[in-house]
Design a protein around this motif. Structure first.
Motif, short mmCIF file in Angstrom:
data_model
loop_
_atom_site.label_atom_id
_atom_site.label_comp_id
_atom_site.label_asym_id
_atom_site.label_seq_id
_atom_site.Cartn_x
_atom_site.Cartn_y
_atom_site.Cartn_z
N PHE A 76 42.51 48.65 33.09
CA PHE A 76 41.42 48.94 34.04
C PHE A 76 41.98 49.47 35.36
O PHE A 76 41.41 50.38 35.97
CB PHE A 76 40.57 47.69 34.30
CG PHE A 76 39.56 47.39 33.22
CD1 PHE A 76 38.67 48.36 32.78
CD2 PHE A 76 39.50 46.12 32.65
CE1 PHE A 76 37.73 48.08 31.79
CE2 PHE A 76 38.56 45.84 31.64
CZ PHE A 76 37.67 46.81 31.21
N VAL A 77 43.12 48.91 35.79
CA VAL A 77 43.76 49.40 37.02
C VAL A 77 44.23 50.85 36.83
O VAL A 77 44.03 51.70 37.70
CB VAL A 77 44.96 48.50 37.41
CG1 VAL A 77 45.79 49.15 38.53
CG2 VAL A 77 44.47 47.12 37.84
N ASP A 78 44.83 51.13 35.67
CA ASP A 78 45.26 52.51 35.38
C ASP A 78 44.06 53.47 35.38
O ASP A 78 44.15 54.60 35.88
CB ASP A 78 45.97 52.57 34.02
CG ASP A 78 47.37 51.96 34.06
OD1 ASP A 78 47.96 51.93 35.16
OD2 ASP A 78 47.85 51.49 33.01
N SER A 93 34.66 50.41 40.57
CA SER A 93 34.08 49.68 39.44
C SER A 93 35.16 49.16 38.49
O SER A 93 35.11 48.01 38.03
CB SER A 93 33.10 50.61 38.70
OG SER A 93 32.58 49.97 37.58
N GLN A 94 36.16 49.99 38.19
CA GLN A 94 37.23 49.58 37.28
C GLN A 94 38.14 48.53 37.92
O GLN A 94 38.62 47.61 37.23
CB GLN A 94 38.06 50.80 36.84
CG GLN A 94 37.28 51.86 36.07
CD GLN A 94 36.44 51.28 34.95
OE1 GLN A 94 36.88 50.42 34.19
NE2 GLN A 94 35.19 51.74 34.85
N LEU A 95 38.38 48.65 39.21
CA LEU A 95 39.18 47.63 39.90
C LEU A 95 38.47 46.27 39.89
O LEU A 95 39.10 45.23 39.75
CB LEU A 95 39.49 48.06 41.34
CG LEU A 95 40.53 49.18 41.49
CD1 LEU A 95 40.61 49.65 42.93
CD2 LEU A 95 41.92 48.75 41.00
N TYR A 114 44.17 43.92 44.53
CA TYR A 114 43.18 44.94 44.19
C TYR A 114 41.91 44.83 45.01
O TYR A 114 41.21 45.83 45.22
CB TYR A 114 42.92 44.95 42.67
CG TYR A 114 44.18 45.38 41.95
CD1 TYR A 114 44.74 46.64 42.20
CD2 TYR A 114 44.86 44.53 41.07
CE1 TYR A 114 45.92 47.04 41.60
CE2 TYR A 114 46.05 44.93 40.46
CZ TYR A 114 46.57 46.19 40.73
OH TYR A 114 47.75 46.59 40.14
N TYR A 115 41.62 43.64 45.56
CA TYR A 115 40.54 43.54 46.55
C TYR A 115 40.92 44.38 47.77
O TYR A 115 40.09 45.10 48.34
CB TYR A 115 40.32 42.09 46.98
CG TYR A 115 39.32 41.33 46.14
CD1 TYR A 115 38.11 41.91 45.74
CD2 TYR A 115 39.57 40.01 45.75
CE1 TYR A 115 37.18 41.20 44.98
CE2 TYR A 115 38.65 39.30 44.98
CZ TYR A 115 37.46 39.90 44.61
OH TYR A 115 36.56 39.21 43.85
N ALA A 138 40.09 39.82 50.14
CA ALA A 138 41.55 39.95 49.97
C ALA A 138 42.27 38.91 50.83
O ALA A 138 43.20 38.24 50.36
CB ALA A 138 42.00 41.36 50.35
N ALA A 139 41.83 38.75 52.08
CA ALA A 139 42.47 37.79 52.99
C ALA A 139 42.38 36.37 52.42
O ALA A 139 43.37 35.62 52.44
CB ALA A 139 41.81 37.85 54.37
N ASP A 140 41.21 36.01 51.90
CA ASP A 140 41.02 34.66 51.33
C ASP A 140 41.97 34.42 50.16
O ASP A 140 42.60 33.36 50.06
CB ASP A 140 39.57 34.48 50.85
CG ASP A 140 38.60 34.31 52.01
OD1 ASP A 140 39.06 34.04 53.13
OD2 ASP A 140 37.38 34.45 51.79
N PHE A 141 42.06 35.42 49.29
CA PHE A 141 42.92 35.28 48.11
C PHE A 141 44.39 35.26 48.49
O PHE A 141 45.16 34.45 47.96
CB PHE A 141 42.64 36.41 47.10
CG PHE A 141 41.50 36.12 46.16
CD1 PHE A 141 41.71 35.99 44.80
CD2 PHE A 141 40.20 35.97 46.63
CE1 PHE A 141 40.67 35.72 43.92
CE2 PHE A 141 39.15 35.69 45.78
CZ PHE A 141 39.38 35.56 44.41
N PHE A 142 44.80 36.14 49.41
CA PHE A 142 46.21 36.14 49.85
C PHE A 142 46.55 34.80 50.50
O PHE A 142 47.64 34.26 50.28
CB PHE A 142 46.48 37.29 50.83
CG PHE A 142 46.73 38.62 50.18
CD1 PHE A 142 47.75 38.78 49.24
CD2 PHE A 142 45.96 39.73 50.50
CE1 PHE A 142 47.99 40.01 48.62
CE2 PHE A 142 46.19 40.97 49.90
CZ PHE A 142 47.21 41.10 48.96
#
Length: 289
Positions: A76-78, A93-95, A114-115, A138-142
């Motif tokens: 999906f990333v590719d 959408s794929q990310l 990826y966020y 992204a910040a929350d996950f990192f």
């Protein structure tokens, strides 16, 4: 190019045929996956990005049938990276699909990455509201993965955009929080005065001189070295100019600071808002006299 396109189409046909074939051992999905991967690579070489993206989505589907979630997420990333070249909405959408799978298998660091990429795509499209949403995720996950430096970079983006949207209190709280965290880190503590300056500029945008005076006292308590910095002097001098409704003094203070430490476009934009408010107030008072 033509050869690569022909090869890609051939690989894709073979993959589709493999999917419709009967297989006792169930390896048809693995065989089809291999062919879709080859098709996608050939489409990429032919610079046929949409077709490459489609093949990667089909590849992801094959991996899901084989219950290989990590491989599906990577596919999906590719796909997203192909779609980035043609339609960013499809890339996003794929990310999202990849992120859901990475969360399922506990790869939160990959989800965070990826966020952040989605946030950057929205930023490139000037969709600041959505960029804020994804930089916050992204910040929350990192942060949950203790990748604090990258988490703080994402938070700074949130603060920067929040201030642009006149969400000054939100920006202030983020900058003050980052400054507080940075004080205890030898590598980050040199950036504290910059974070406090940004917070102070956002305070000035709110137009409350009492609030900025209180904030400067708070920053002095937070970091006793701050009061001796040019950043602290800038905020104090601007607050005084605002309190005195003195546009000329405001301009002189900024010129002096900028001559030694050039202000970036974000600071300049916000300080111009402060100046415009000051000018409007001055005109209002002239009308009354």
């Amino acid at each position: 190019m033509g050869d690569q396109l022909g090869r890609a189409e051939e690989f894709e046909k073979k993959a589709e045929k493999k999917l419709t074939s009967w297989s006792f051992l169930g390896s048809k999905y693995e065989d089809a996956a291999d062919l879709f991967d080859k098709a996608a690579n050939s489409y990429k070489l032919a610079k046929s990005w949409d077709k490459a993206g489609e093949c990667y989505v089909k590849l992801a589907s094959c991996h899901l049938k084989s219950e290989s979630k990590h491989e599906a997420a990577s596919a999906f990333v590719d796909a997203a990276h192909c779609y980035k070249k043609t339609k960013k909405s499809a890339a996003i959408s794929q990310l999202e699909e990849a992120i859901n799978l990475f969360c399922d298998i506990g790869r939160l660091n990959m989800a965070a990455r990826y966020y952040k990429e989605i946030a950057e795509l929205y930023e490139s499209e000037q969709n600041i509201e959505q960029a804020i949403v994804y930089y916050e995720r992204a910040a929350d996950f990192f942060q949950s993965e203790e990748v604090n430096t990258t988490a703080n970079q994402c938070k700074q983006k949130v603060a920067q955009f929040a201030a642009q949207l006149e969400q000054y209190q939100k920006a202030i709280e983020i900058y003050e929080d980052i400054a507080r965290q940075s004080l205890n880190n030898n590598l980050l503590k040199y950036g504290v005065k910059g974070h406090l300056l940004n917070a102070g500029i956002c305070q000035l945008c709110k137009g409350d001189v009492v609030a900025i005076t209180n904030a400067l006292e708070k920053y002095q308590d937070l970091d006793p070295t701050f009061s001796g910095t040019r950043e602290s002097k800038l905020l104090s001098d601007i607050a005084a100019a605002v309190d005195e409704d003195d546009v000329a003094k405001f301009t002189d203070v900024l010129k002096e600071f900028d001559s030694m430490t050039p202000l970036d476009s974000w600071k300049t934009t916000l300080l111009l808002r402060v100046k415009e408010n000051l000018k409007a107030k001055e005109l209002e008072e002239d009308d009354l006299t």
